[in-house]
Design an enzyme around this catalytic site. Structure first.
Site, mmCIF file in Angstrom:
data_model
loop_
_atom_site.group_PDB
_atom_site.id
_atom_site.type_symbol
_atom_site.label_atom_id
_atom_site.label_comp_id
_atom_site.label_asym_id
_atom_site.label_seq_id
_atom_site.Cartn_x
_atom_site.Cartn_y
_atom_site.Cartn_z
ATOM 1 N N CYS A 56 76.116 -13.741 53.059
ATOM 2 C CA CYS A 56 75.452 -12.064 52.899
ATOM 3 C C CYS A 56 74.419 -13.116 53.582
ATOM 4 C CB CYS A 56 75.558 -11.240 51.737
ATOM 5 S SG CYS A 56 74.758 -10.017 52.427
ATOM 6 N N HIS A 58 81.505 -9.818 50.935
ATOM 7 C CA HIS A 58 81.171 -10.625 49.207
ATOM 8 C C HIS A 58 82.192 -11.315 49.178
ATOM 9 C CE1 HIS A 58 76.220 -10.260 48.819
ATOM 10 N NE2 HIS A 58 76.600 -8.968 49.568
ATOM 11 N N GLU A 101 83.849 -12.437 47.105
ATOM 12 C CA GLU A 101 83.199 -12.223 45.232
ATOM 13 C C GLU A 101 83.481 -11.112 45.027
ATOM 14 O OE1 GLU A 101 81.032 -12.671 47.083
ATOM 15 O OE2 GLU A 101 79.684 -11.893 46.079
HETATM 16 N N1 GLN Z 1 73.670 -9.361 50.215
HETATM 17 C C1 GLN Z 1 72.296 -9.180 50.579
HETATM 18 O O1 GLN Z 1 72.608 -10.870 50.601
HETATM 19 C C2 GLN Z 1 71.361 -8.670 50.992
HETATM 20 C C3 GLN Z 1 71.137 -9.854 52.348
HETATM 21 C C4 GLN Z 1 69.956 -8.904 53.095
HETATM 22 N N2 GLN Z 1 69.128 -9.058 52.135
HETATM 23 C C5 GLN Z 1 70.509 -8.001 53.838
HETATM 24 O O2 GLN Z 1 69.722 -6.863 53.039
HETATM 25 O O3 GLN Z 1 70.890 -7.927 54.734
#
Ligand code: GLN
Length: 359
Positions: free
Chosen positions: A246, A331, A333
């Site tokens: 992410c 994600h 996880e």
């Molecule tokens: N879940 C995250 O790592 C989000 C990554 C970043 N803050 C976004 O909103 O795209």
């Protein structure tokens, strides 16, 4: 207790207040997960955001002490259609309302969450104010206009101290932009010896821990605000197998010379279809992001796109054409949620065995 949600475009939703009595300003986003409100609220990547749950029944299985993604809630508020005050589940220890009161989070319910979601989809994520105190519209308006939204949340949310979780397996250095507990759990489950570093740790300090692999964590805010990390990652990927999740995926793309951009309303939920080009497979994934990676910019900088989002074709995963370096926007996880993608942690560990390819 009355509750109000007032959006920067002037729209007002009136409902009932719950949680902590108070007022806060944040970026209004929506999440389409049916379950997982505890993990969503405690996911540090929601820092500064006010979360609208599209599923109408929230709180029905309570809160337990073992499934939080962090010990704090960094989100600024919760908006629901309804909130269940009599949860039923063998693991439940207290109600969602009690959790919000304890953690100081403002909530409102009895509002039309479908209409809120459609508004965000049409206009994009909006700045808003949520309140369950008796403030006048003039007071709310003044607070809303005065408060600026932050972009560098990783500075607040990520660990400030290095910490170590012992294991007998490969040594993993984690760069912490605001890590979710379940990423650490997945590494622990695979017996990794984990050292978690603040996101702005120097290349030299990370290398001093002689890691076999580096994991770039999730985290809140704009990836472009993590400037120190971008420079460090440029050096790391030439030496050590690296896996980004992410925020980690986004800062990796900046480190290779690519670009990121803010999406209109982001991806948040447990039902995002992703196509894996390399395996010719589709997965249902758990997601929470408002920024995305610009495809052309990374393709021009040595990366190959491995995953795309089936709803909007945005980049969901990439790998370096020569180095054992890869990342996903979603994600693997995510829990609760599909476990389709936990194989990525195994893939990372497999890469470590081929670490000599990096040198
Ligand atoms: N879940 C995250 O790592 C989000 C990554 C970043 N803050 C976004 O909103 O795209």
């Amino acid at each position: 207790m009355n509750g109000i949600l007032y959006l920067e475009d002037g729209t007002v939703y009136k409902g009932k207040g719950f949680g902590k009595k108070g007022t806060s300003v944040g970026e209004l986003v929506f999440n389409t997960s049916i379950t997982g409100y505890q993990e969503i609220l405690t996911d540090p990547s929601y820092a500064g955001q006010i979360i609208t749950m599209t599923y109408p029944l929230i709180g029905n299985y309570g809160i337990n002490s073992s499934e939080s993604e962090s010990s704090k809630i960094y989100a600024k508020g919760l908006v629901t259609k309804s909130i269940d005050q009599n949860p039923s589940n063998y693991m439940s220890e207290y109600t969602l309302e009690e959790m919000l009161q304890k953690m100081g989070i403002v909530g409102i319910c009895d509002v039309d969450t479908r209409s809120i979601t459609k508004r965000i989809r049409n206009e994009g994520a909006l700045k808003c104010i949520i309140s369950n105190e008796d403030l006048s519209m003039e007071q709310l308006d003044e607070i809303l206009k005065e408060k600026k939204l932050k972009e560098d949340w990783m500075k607040i949310v990520g660990t400030k101290e290095v910490f170590h979780i012992e294991g007998k397996g490969p040594k993993i250095a984690v760069l912490d932009f605001g890590i979710k507990q379940n990423i650490l759990n997945n590494l622990k489950y695979r017996n990794c010896d984990i050292t978690v570093f603040p996101y702005d740790t120097s290349y030299e300090e990370i290398m001093n821990s002689s890691p076999d692999g580096v994991l770039l964590s999730n985290g809140p805010g704009n990836p472009k605000a993590a400037t120190e990390a971008i420079e460090t990652i440029k050096k790391i990927i030439k030496k050590i197998p690296t896996f980004g999740i992410c925020m980690g995926h986004q800062v990796l793309s900046l480190a290779v010379g690519g670009d990121t951009y803010k999406m209109k309303y982001g991806h948040r939920g447990g039902n995002h279809g992703v196509y894996d080009i390399t395996r010719d497979k589709a997965y249902i994934t758990s997601q929470n992001h408002g920024y995305a990676v610009d495809r052309k910019s990374v393709e021009e900088n040595g990366m190959e796109i491995t995953h795309i989002n089936l709803n909007d074709n945005t980049v969901e995963g990439m790998r370096h054409k020569e180095l054992p370096v890869f990342s996903v926007q979603y994600h693997p996880e995510g829990a609760p949620g599909p476990t389709d993608s936990t194989y990525l942690f195994d893939k990372f560990i497999d890469h470590l065995k081929e670490g000599d390819k990096c040198l």
